[in-house]
Scaffold this motif. Structure first.
Motif, PDB file in Angstrom:
ATOM      1  N   ALA A  26       1.035  -1.043   0.204  1.00 18.60           N
ATOM      2  CA  ALA A  26      -0.229   0.406  -0.411  1.00 18.60           C
ATOM      3  C   ALA A  26       1.179   1.298   0.121  1.00 18.60           C
ATOM      4  CB  ALA A  26      -1.343   0.276   1.221  1.00 18.60           C
ATOM      5  N   VAL A  27       2.007   0.837   0.208  1.00 15.23           N
ATOM      6  CA  VAL A  27       2.817   2.812   0.919  1.00 15.23           C
ATOM      7  C   VAL A  27       3.972   2.075  -0.268  1.00 15.23           C
ATOM      8  CG1 VAL A  27       2.847   2.721   2.788  1.00 15.23           C
ATOM      9  CG2 VAL A  27       4.594   0.913   1.847  1.00 15.23           C
ATOM     10  N   GLY A  28       3.304   1.533  -1.608  1.00 16.37           N
ATOM     11  CA  GLY A  28       4.827   1.381  -3.383  1.00 16.37           C
ATOM     12  C   GLY A  28       6.025   1.074  -2.744  1.00 16.37           C
ATOM     13  N   ARG A  29       5.503   0.121  -1.512  1.00 13.34           N
ATOM     14  CA  ARG A  29       7.353  -0.670  -1.557  1.00 13.34           C
ATOM     15  C   ARG A  29       7.577  -1.736  -1.971  1.00 13.34           C
ATOM     16  NH1 ARG A  29      11.058   2.882  -3.619  1.00 13.34           N
ATOM     17  NH2 ARG A  29      10.270   5.470  -2.137  1.00 13.34           N
ATOM     18  N   SER A  30       8.932  -2.493  -2.103  1.00  8.10           N
ATOM     19  CA  SER A  30       9.023  -3.749  -2.131  1.00  8.10           C
ATOM     20  C   SER A  30       8.821  -4.304  -0.159  1.00  8.10           C
ATOM     21  CB  SER A  30       9.810  -4.587  -2.857  1.00  8.10           C
ATOM     22  OG  SER A  30       9.621  -4.070  -3.874  1.00  8.10           O
ATOM     23  N   PRO A  31       8.782  -5.613  -0.130  1.00  6.41           N
ATOM     24  CA  PRO A  31       9.045  -5.983   1.426  1.00  6.41           C
ATOM     25  C   PRO A  31      10.135  -6.305   1.795  1.00  6.41           C
ATOM     26  CG  PRO A  31       7.872  -7.876   0.242  1.00  6.41           C
ATOM     27  CD  PRO A  31       7.723  -6.349  -1.010  1.00  6.41           C
ATOM     28  N   GLY A  32      11.090  -5.408   2.671  1.00  5.59           N
ATOM     29  CA  GLY A  32      12.549  -5.550   3.775  1.00  5.59           C
ATOM     30  C   GLY A  32      12.684  -5.999   5.179  1.00  5.59           C
ATOM     31  N   ARG A  33      13.615  -5.085   5.045  1.00  6.26           N
ATOM     32  CA  ARG A  33      13.996  -5.578   6.757  1.00  6.26           C
ATOM     33  C   ARG A  33      13.402  -4.807   7.471  1.00  6.26           C
ATOM     34  NH1 ARG A  33      16.233  -1.362  10.699  1.00  6.26           N
ATOM     35  NH2 ARG A  33      17.197  -2.757  12.224  1.00  6.26           N
ATOM     36  N   GLY A  34      12.895  -3.730   7.352  1.00  5.59           N
ATOM     37  CA  GLY A  34      11.028  -3.655   8.173  1.00  5.59           C
ATOM     38  C   GLY A  34      10.103  -4.410   8.090  1.00  5.59           C
ATOM     39  N   THR A  35       9.817  -4.592   6.971  1.00  9.46           N
ATOM     40  CA  THR A  35       8.562  -5.502   6.902  1.00  9.46           C
ATOM     41  C   THR A  35       8.627  -6.731   7.457  1.00  9.46           C
ATOM     42  OG1 THR A  35       8.877  -4.801   4.387  1.00  9.46           O
ATOM     43  CG2 THR A  35       6.448  -6.665   4.871  1.00  9.46           C
ATOM     44  N   ALA A  36      10.018  -7.656   7.466  1.00  9.26           N
ATOM     45  CA  ALA A  36      10.589  -8.301   8.240  1.00  9.26           C
ATOM     46  C   ALA A  36       9.919  -8.274   9.866  1.00  9.26           C
ATOM     47  CB  ALA A  36      12.091  -8.801   8.231  1.00  9.26           C
ATOM     48  N   LEU A  37      10.714  -7.164  10.502  1.00  9.47           N
ATOM     49  CA  LEU A  37      10.438  -7.033  11.438  1.00  9.47           C
ATOM     50  C   LEU A  37       8.745  -6.698  12.432  1.00  9.47           C
ATOM     51  CD1 LEU A  37      13.418  -3.983  12.210  1.00  9.47           C
ATOM     52  CD2 LEU A  37      12.992  -6.527  13.088  1.00  9.47           C
ATOM     53  N   ALA A  38       7.882  -6.274  10.518  1.00  7.16           N
ATOM     54  CA  ALA A  38       6.803  -5.897  11.848  1.00  7.16           C
ATOM     55  C   ALA A  38       6.287  -6.622  11.759  1.00  7.16           C
ATOM     56  CB  ALA A  38       5.997  -4.869  10.566  1.00  7.16           C
ATOM     57  N   ILE A  39       6.720  -8.513  10.851  1.00  7.76           N
ATOM     58  CA  ILE A  39       5.649  -9.842  10.808  1.00  7.76           C
ATOM     59  C   ILE A  39       6.275 -10.285  11.693  1.00  7.76           C
ATOM     60  CG2 ILE A  39       6.016 -11.713   9.529  1.00  7.76           C
ATOM     61  CD1 ILE A  39       6.198  -9.965   7.265  1.00  7.76           C
ATOM     62  N   GLY A  40       7.656 -10.299  12.347  1.00  7.67           N
ATOM     63  CA  GLY A  40       8.136 -10.828  13.988  1.00  7.67           C
ATOM     64  C   GLY A  40       6.992 -10.173  14.805  1.00  7.67           C
ATOM     65  N   LEU A 140       0.825  -1.046  10.907  1.00  5.68           N
ATOM     66  CA  LEU A 140       2.559  -1.491  11.206  1.00  5.68           C
ATOM     67  C   LEU A 140       2.915  -1.952  10.256  1.00  5.68           C
ATOM     68  CD1 LEU A 140       4.523  -1.905  13.712  1.00  5.68           C
ATOM     69  CD2 LEU A 140       3.462  -4.549  14.355  1.00  5.68           C
ATOM     70  N   GLY A 141       2.535  -2.809   9.364  1.00  2.00           N
ATOM     71  CA  GLY A 141       3.733  -3.305   8.598  1.00  2.00           C
ATOM     72  C   GLY A 141       3.631  -2.067   7.376  1.00  2.00           C
ATOM     73  N   ALA A 142       2.961  -0.846   7.178  1.00  4.21           N
ATOM     74  CA  ALA A 142       3.320   0.032   6.035  1.00  4.21           C
ATOM     75  C   ALA A 142       3.861   1.041   6.936  1.00  4.21           C
ATOM     76  CB  ALA A 142       1.967   0.465   6.103  1.00  4.21           C
ATOM     77  N   THR A 143       4.112   1.232   7.859  1.00  5.53           N
ATOM     78  CA  THR A 143       4.797   2.327   8.539  1.00  5.53           C
ATOM     79  C   THR A 143       6.777   1.625   9.033  1.00  5.53           C
ATOM     80  OG1 THR A 143       3.267   3.197  10.071  1.00  5.53           O
ATOM     81  CG2 THR A 143       5.480   3.971  10.572  1.00  5.53           C
ATOM     82  N   ALA A 144       6.516   0.895   9.241  1.00  4.61           N
ATOM     83  CA  ALA A 144       7.837  -0.507   9.507  1.00  4.61           C
ATOM     84  C   ALA A 144       8.148  -0.108   8.342  1.00  4.61           C
ATOM     85  CB  ALA A 144       8.257  -1.693   9.596  1.00  4.61           C
ATOM     86  N   THR A 145       8.089  -0.466   6.984  1.00  4.25           N
ATOM     87  CA  THR A 145       8.411  -1.250   6.008  1.00  4.25           C
ATOM     88  C   THR A 145       9.155   0.412   5.331  1.00  4.25           C
ATOM     89  OG1 THR A 145       7.016  -2.603   4.574  1.00  4.25           O
ATOM     90  CG2 THR A 145       8.152  -1.102   2.845  1.00  4.25           C
ATOM     91  N   ALA A 146       7.097   1.521   5.568  1.00  8.85           N
ATOM     92  CA  ALA A 146       8.069   3.056   4.680  1.00  8.85           C
ATOM     93  C   ALA A 146       9.129   3.546   5.802  1.00  8.85           C
ATOM     94  CB  ALA A 146       6.627   4.165   5.175  1.00  8.85           C
ATOM     95  N   THR A 147       9.593   3.439   7.387  1.00  5.90           N
ATOM     96  CA  THR A 147      10.536   3.778   7.342  1.00  5.90           C
ATOM     97  C   THR A 147      11.788   3.499   7.219  1.00  5.90           C
ATOM     98  OG1 THR A 147       8.652   4.790   9.811  1.00  5.90           O
ATOM     99  CG2 THR A 147      11.040   4.529  10.458  1.00  5.90           C
ATOM    100  N   ALA A 148      11.406   1.756   7.041  1.00  7.02           N
ATOM    101  CA  ALA A 148      13.067   2.083   6.780  1.00  7.02           C
ATOM    102  C   ALA A 148      13.789   1.672   6.121  1.00  7.02           C
ATOM    103  CB  ALA A 148      12.934   0.193   7.174  1.00  7.02           C
ATOM    104  N   THR A 149      12.764   2.256   4.362  1.00  3.10           N
ATOM    105  CA  THR A 149      12.760   2.533   3.456  1.00  3.10           C
ATOM    106  C   THR A 149      13.337   4.067   3.354  1.00  3.10           C
ATOM    107  OG1 THR A 149      11.421   0.992   2.968  1.00  3.10           O
ATOM    108  CG2 THR A 149      12.020   2.816   0.879  1.00  3.10           C
ATOM    109  N   SER A 150      12.641   4.645   3.942  1.00  4.45           N
ATOM    110  CA  SER A 150      13.044   6.731   4.209  1.00  4.45           C
ATOM    111  C   SER A 150      14.568   6.459   4.879  1.00  4.45           C
ATOM    112  CB  SER A 150      11.566   7.166   4.370  1.00  4.45           C
ATOM    113  OG  SER A 150      10.786   7.286   3.833  1.00  4.45           O
TER     114      SER A 150
END
Length: 381
Positions: A26-40, A140-150
């Motif tokens: 939804a935030v236009g980013r591929s899953p990354g480190r922030g996404t993995a932390l959000a899943i955990g 949470l997944g959107a925020t963690a992904t966007a924050t880590a990417t930024s």
């Protein structure tokens, strides 16, 4: 081990990772480190809620569900409460690794989970609280992904400005950005986590319906609620499809990246637009080179996958709800709840595909056979 898998309802765990993946899409980013932390973090907080739920309902379960781990004596109440506390702390710690914004969302999620289990569950606000928890999980997944990417983007550009600490670009031929605004532009390239709010509301509406049905799973007797939830499920599926049909091929579902009005010459990525980054598109094909046309095939594939995922959502949630409405017995009502929980997976996949991430949708759908297989051994309700 069997007792703990029943306490945690491990077959329902497969409905959790898709929240973060749909949020990342939804935030236009591929899953990354922030996404993995959000899943955990989500998995920990989800299981904390399961353990706390049985601890809070131990007296009620002694009458209605004496086979559950706590009333049957296989797990002590103190052990269940301790597990809930430890898992909550672990979830917040993982969210903190993804940044302060993610920790803030996770704290709200944890507070909602504890408030639901300890008090709100038996009130009229129970379904709304559970819906809020699931919506917060996607955010949470959107925020963690966007924050880590930024953060990663800002770090990559931080040393390229003028001054004694400037570093050379790591890619040959790159033109370093100049001026103090370039770091901010790079960090802000990702969509705001608020862009995930529509998807979060869709998932929350589905969760509201499942929770409303679950309030009758022990005694049964409700026909109107399963029928209303069936109508809501159909409306949600239609809304997901209708949103995507309003897009042009290749356009993101949520405005924010390269969205333009029909007939407009506005281009956010135009080199002379004030919002354009000073660094050129290093990934653009150069003279004499050829880039595979996978971007051209993705828009054509996405509508097909979106239709398939949405159909799977309806097939998973719809028939059990209809059966529960026709015969509102406890077993069929419990089956409707279980179907609603499993239906979250194709709904998450549809939301990811709608946002332009068919790969994430396929990854989420891969969890369906695992959830179905484990549900035969451990009930998700």
């Amino acid at each position: 081990m069997r007792a703990w898998t029943e306490l945690f309802r491990v077959s329902a765990l497969f409905s959790v990772p898709g929240d973060a993946l749909a949020g990342a899409a939804a935030v236009g980013r591929s899953p990354g480190r922030g996404t993995a932390l959000a899943i955990g973090a989500s998995l920990c907080l989800y299981e904390a809620g399961m353990a706390l739920n049985d601890w809070a309902d131990r007296e009620e379960d002694a009458v209605d569900r004496p086979h559950r781990p706590i009333p049957s004596g296989r797990i002590s109440p103190s052990a269940a409460l301790g597990a809930a506390g430890a898992l909550t702390a672990a979830g917040l710690a993982l969210a903190a690794r993804a940044g302060r914004p993610a920790l803030a969302v996770a704290t709200g999620l944890a507070a909602t989970v504890w408030a639901y289990d300890l008090h709100l569950k038996h009130t009229k606000a129970g379904p709304a609280a559970m819906a809020a928890a699931r919506s917060l999980d996607l955010l949470l997944g959107a925020t963690a992904t966007a924050t880590a990417t930024s953060t990663a983007t800002a770090t990559a550009y931080a040393g390229t400005g003028p001054g004694p600490r400037a570093t050379r670009p790591t890619r040959l031929g790159a033109v370093p950005p100049t001026g103090p605004d370039n770091v901010a532009r790079a960090a802000g390239a990702a969509r705001s986590p608020l862009a995930a709010l529509p998807a979060a509301l869709v998932l929350g509406a589905h969760t509201y319906g499942v929770t409303a049905v679950s309030r009758h799973e022990a005694q049964g007797g409700s026909t109107a609620v399963p029928l209303a939830v069936l109508a809501t499920t159909t409306a949600l599926a239609a809304a997901v499809l209708a949103t995507h049909q309003g897009q042009r091929p290749g356009e993101p579902a949520t405005p924010g990246l390269a969205a333009t009005a029909p007939g407009s010459s506005y281009r956010p990525d135009h080199p002379h637009h004030p919002a354009a980054p000073a660094m050129p598109d290093l990934g653009a094909p150069q003279p004499g080179t050829h880039r595979p046309s996978h971007h051209a095939t993705a828009p054509a594939l996405t509508p097909l996958l979106l239709t398939a995922f949405t159909g799977a959502y309806l097939r998973t949630a719809g028939p059990p709800l209809l059966h529960a409405a026709l015969n509102p017995s406890p077993p069929l009502t419990q089956r409707a709840v279980g179907g609603g929980i499993r239906a979250m997976i194709p709904l998450q996949a549809a939301l990811a595909a709608r946002a332009g991430a068919p790969g994430s949708g396929l990854a989420v759908m891969a969890l369906v056979p695992l959830a179905r297989s484990l549900a035969r051994k451990v009930s998700p309700t």
